[in-house]
Design a protein around this motif. Sequence first.
Motif, PDB file in Angstrom:
ATOM      1  N   PHE A 182       0.840  -1.198   0.000  1.00  0.00           N
ATOM      2  CA  PHE A 182       0.000   0.000   0.000  1.00  0.00           C
ATOM      3  C   PHE A 182       0.874   1.247   0.000  1.00  0.00           C
ATOM      4  O   PHE A 182       0.623   2.201  -0.754  1.00  0.00           O
ATOM      5  N   VAL A 183       1.895   1.244   0.853  1.00  0.00           N
ATOM      6  CA  VAL A 183       2.800   2.397   0.921  1.00  0.00           C
ATOM      7  C   VAL A 183       3.514   2.601  -0.407  1.00  0.00           C
ATOM      8  O   VAL A 183       3.641   3.727  -0.900  1.00  0.00           O
ATOM      9  N   ALA A 184       3.980   1.505  -1.014  1.00  0.00           N
ATOM     10  CA  ALA A 184       4.697   1.602  -2.288  1.00  0.00           C
ATOM     11  C   ALA A 184       3.799   2.154  -3.389  1.00  0.00           C
ATOM     12  O   ALA A 184       4.216   3.006  -4.187  1.00  0.00           O
ATOM     13  N   CYS A 185       2.549   1.691  -3.453  1.00  0.00           N
ATOM     14  CA  CYS A 185       1.621   2.166  -4.496  1.00  0.00           C
ATOM     15  C   CYS A 185       1.303   3.650  -4.302  1.00  0.00           C
ATOM     16  O   CYS A 185       1.240   4.411  -5.277  1.00  0.00           O
ATOM     17  N   ALA A 186       1.094   4.064  -3.063  1.00  0.00           N
ATOM     18  CA  ALA A 186       0.801   5.476  -2.802  1.00  0.00           C
ATOM     19  C   ALA A 186       1.995   6.352  -3.152  1.00  0.00           C
ATOM     20  O   ALA A 186       1.835   7.452  -3.706  1.00  0.00           O
ATOM     21  N   GLN A 187       3.198   5.882  -2.866  1.00  0.00           N
ATOM     22  CA  GLN A 187       4.390   6.649  -3.213  1.00  0.00           C
ATOM     23  C   GLN A 187       4.593   6.706  -4.721  1.00  0.00           C
ATOM     24  O   GLN A 187       5.078   7.716  -5.249  1.00  0.00           O
ATOM     25  N   LEU A 188       4.230   5.645  -5.427  1.00  0.00           N
ATOM     26  CA  LEU A 188       4.309   5.658  -6.883  1.00  0.00           C
ATOM     27  C   LEU A 188       3.363   6.707  -7.457  1.00  0.00           C
ATOM     28  O   LEU A 188       3.726   7.456  -8.373  1.00  0.00           O
ATOM     29  N   ALA A 189       2.143   6.778  -6.924  1.00  0.00           N
ATOM     30  CA  ALA A 189       1.182   7.788  -7.378  1.00  0.00           C
ATOM     31  C   ALA A 189       1.707   9.193  -7.101  1.00  0.00           C
ATOM     32  O   ALA A 189       1.570  10.092  -7.937  1.00  0.00           O
ATOM     33  N   ALA A 190       2.325   9.390  -5.943  1.00  0.00           N
ATOM     34  CA  ALA A 190       2.864  10.701  -5.602  1.00  0.00           C
ATOM     35  C   ALA A 190       4.038  11.082  -6.495  1.00  0.00           C
ATOM     36  O   ALA A 190       4.253  12.263  -6.788  1.00  0.00           O
TER      37      ALA A 190
END
Length: 324
Positions: A182-190
């Motif tokens: 979840f953290v990795a996906c959110a950071q990718l979006a950012a």
Amino acid sequence: MHVAVYLPLLFPLPAALLARPVGERLPPRPATWLLTVGALVLAAAGTAALGMLAVTGLIRIPLLARLSHHHWSVLAAQHHDPASLSTALLAGTLAAAVTLLAGRMLWLRARTLAEAASEAACLPGNDQLVVLDDPAAEAYAIPGRPGRIVISTGMLDALDPIEHQVLLAHERAHLSQRHHLFVACAQLAAAANPLLRPLAHAVGYTVERWADETAGAAVGDRARVARAIGKAAIASRRTADQPGRRLPAAVLGFLGRLRPAPLPGPVPRRVTALLAPVPRRPAWPALVLGALALAAAACALEAGLDLDALLDLVKRAATGHGAH
């Protein structure tokens, strides 16, 4: 494409303002899902909008029209294209930059997760739990196959036996629920859209709250979890910061931090949330954020259909079946 193509570029602004209220007013599990999926949808819709605007500039270039196997009328493109050439060029530049940043972040996160998995495999013993003889008060989970939980003797000394159960339940939740993804996906979006950074920060908070609530359910006492977090934070502040200490960036820790840090921040918010009733109903910020993500996806789809119609028009114009 007159309006629909631009709206996905604007929706991240109100979404960023809603990130923290969503994280605090919604139960942590649905909050994590909503923030992560919302961030990915908003980033994808914005990137698609930039790409479509860039295409409207490319079809105006005569050289590309001549070299392409799919001939089109440049005059028709110039006449019917709703976006100015300068807008298309700016969008193309931004789309290229976004693609590079997102690709770099994807590579870094993949490498980080691989390093974490390697570190987990190299830890001593075969059990999931690894206890390190270290006075520094630390506890964290390292994702891998299998994932490992690392707890220092300094952290164990700071907590009582019941709080040890809290600690283990918290770290096991990080591994079993794949919080690092979840953290990795959110950071990718950012990375694809810096306006979405507040959503990525909120996901970092909600995964910790998710693990807190899981630990509370495991021991049957949310107040005990709050006290354990508070005691661990105090122990961490008293721990001397040892130079040269390095941990994989993919780990998730009991305090939400990998290093001793000042108490103000996410930790007091988590303690306060544990001492209050769990939110039961979706809050309006969550509904608005969901609506923004759906609207962004719908606008990107509408813009895509409009672009397809424009491309069809300029192709038919090149064969004499459409207006020039």
